[in-house]
Write a protein that holds these residues in place. Sequence first.
Motif, mmCIF file in Angstrom:
data_model
loop_
_atom_site.group_PDB
_atom_site.id
_atom_site.type_symbol
_atom_site.label_atom_id
_atom_site.label_comp_id
_atom_site.label_asym_id
_atom_site.label_seq_id
_atom_site.Cartn_x
_atom_site.Cartn_y
_atom_site.Cartn_z
ATOM 1 N N THR A 13 7.636 19.007 40.698
ATOM 2 C CA THR A 13 8.950 19.512 41.091
ATOM 3 C C THR A 13 9.123 20.960 40.660
ATOM 4 O O THR A 13 9.603 21.796 41.438
ATOM 5 C CB THR A 13 10.061 18.635 40.486
ATOM 6 O OG1 THR A 13 9.878 17.286 40.959
ATOM 7 C CG2 THR A 13 11.435 19.130 40.880
ATOM 8 N N PRO A 73 2.433 8.635 39.959
ATOM 9 C CA PRO A 73 3.739 9.286 39.768
ATOM 10 C C PRO A 73 4.306 9.112 38.356
ATOM 11 O O PRO A 73 5.365 8.528 38.152
ATOM 12 C CB PRO A 73 4.621 8.609 40.812
ATOM 13 C CG PRO A 73 4.011 7.258 40.989
ATOM 14 C CD PRO A 73 2.520 7.450 40.784
ATOM 15 N N THR A 74 3.586 9.640 37.392
ATOM 16 C CA THR A 74 4.094 9.589 36.022
ATOM 17 C C THR A 74 5.260 10.566 35.902
ATOM 18 O O THR A 74 5.367 11.514 36.686
ATOM 19 C CB THR A 74 2.996 9.988 35.018
ATOM 20 O OG1 THR A 74 2.628 11.352 35.270
ATOM 21 C CG2 THR A 74 1.784 9.083 35.127
ATOM 22 N N PRO A 75 6.137 10.366 34.939
ATOM 23 C CA PRO A 75 7.256 11.301 34.768
ATOM 24 C C PRO A 75 6.776 12.750 34.571
ATOM 25 O O PRO A 75 7.382 13.676 35.104
ATOM 26 C CB PRO A 75 7.970 10.784 33.526
ATOM 27 C CG PRO A 75 7.640 9.324 33.482
ATOM 28 C CD PRO A 75 6.239 9.223 34.033
ATOM 29 N N GLU A 76 5.686 12.939 33.830
ATOM 30 C CA GLU A 76 5.163 14.290 33.602
ATOM 31 C C GLU A 76 4.680 14.917 34.906
ATOM 32 O O GLU A 76 4.938 16.080 35.189
ATOM 33 C CB GLU A 76 4.023 14.252 32.573
ATOM 34 C CG GLU A 76 3.376 15.588 32.313
ATOM 35 C CD GLU A 76 4.320 16.645 31.772
ATOM 36 O OE1 GLU A 76 4.055 17.842 32.019
ATOM 37 O OE2 GLU A 76 5.322 16.298 31.118
ATOM 38 N N TYR A 77 3.964 14.141 35.724
ATOM 39 C CA TYR A 77 3.467 14.655 36.998
ATOM 40 C C TYR A 77 4.626 15.013 37.921
ATOM 41 O O TYR A 77 4.627 16.080 38.545
ATOM 42 C CB TYR A 77 2.549 13.635 37.677
ATOM 43 C CG TYR A 77 2.250 13.987 39.106
ATOM 44 C CD1 TYR A 77 1.414 15.055 39.410
ATOM 45 C CD2 TYR A 77 2.833 13.287 40.154
ATOM 46 C CE1 TYR A 77 1.155 15.397 40.727
ATOM 47 C CE2 TYR A 77 2.585 13.635 41.465
ATOM 48 C CZ TYR A 77 1.743 14.687 41.755
ATOM 49 O OH TYR A 77 1.514 15.033 43.050
ATOM 50 N N VAL A 78 5.606 14.133 38.011
ATOM 51 C CA VAL A 78 6.758 14.381 38.883
ATOM 52 C C VAL A 78 7.494 15.634 38.435
ATOM 53 O O VAL A 78 7.866 16.484 39.253
ATOM 54 C CB VAL A 78 7.704 13.156 38.915
ATOM 55 C CG1 VAL A 78 9.007 13.478 39.626
ATOM 56 C CG2 VAL A 78 7.001 11.965 39.563
ATOM 57 N N ARG A 79 7.684 15.796 37.128
ATOM 58 C CA ARG A 79 8.368 16.977 36.606
ATOM 59 C C ARG A 79 7.572 18.241 36.921
ATOM 60 O O ARG A 79 8.105 19.226 37.415
ATOM 61 C CB ARG A 79 8.572 16.859 35.093
ATOM 62 C CG ARG A 79 9.352 18.031 34.484
ATOM 63 C CD ARG A 79 9.249 18.076 32.970
ATOM 64 N NE ARG A 79 7.876 18.189 32.474
ATOM 65 C CZ ARG A 79 7.162 19.321 32.508
ATOM 66 N NH1 ARG A 79 7.650 20.408 33.032
ATOM 67 N NH2 ARG A 79 5.932 19.339 32.027
#
Length: 85
Positions: free
Chosen positions: A60, A51-57
């Motif tokens: 989403t 769940p890296t910030p890039e993956y989550v973004r």
Amino acid sequence: MWTEFSGSPRESFCLPMAEIANINITEKQLDLLLSGLRYVKSAEKLRVEDPTPEYVRSRTEKLEEITALEKTLNSSPRQESAAQV
């Protein structure tokens, strides 16, 4: 909302959804398309990655685009028969 069409570098472009929202499909074709979108949404939700910030973004954004497309398709006028192409 913008929709991106990808192909070779010369073929990639973006269009506002409002410019491509007019499609003529039957109720049966719409049901099939929405079923496919539900499958894609489920696959995206079940994808496992760190769940890296890039993956989550990215995840989403994809889920929001799928939801928006579902809403657009559900609110579009229905045709009795598909367009002849």
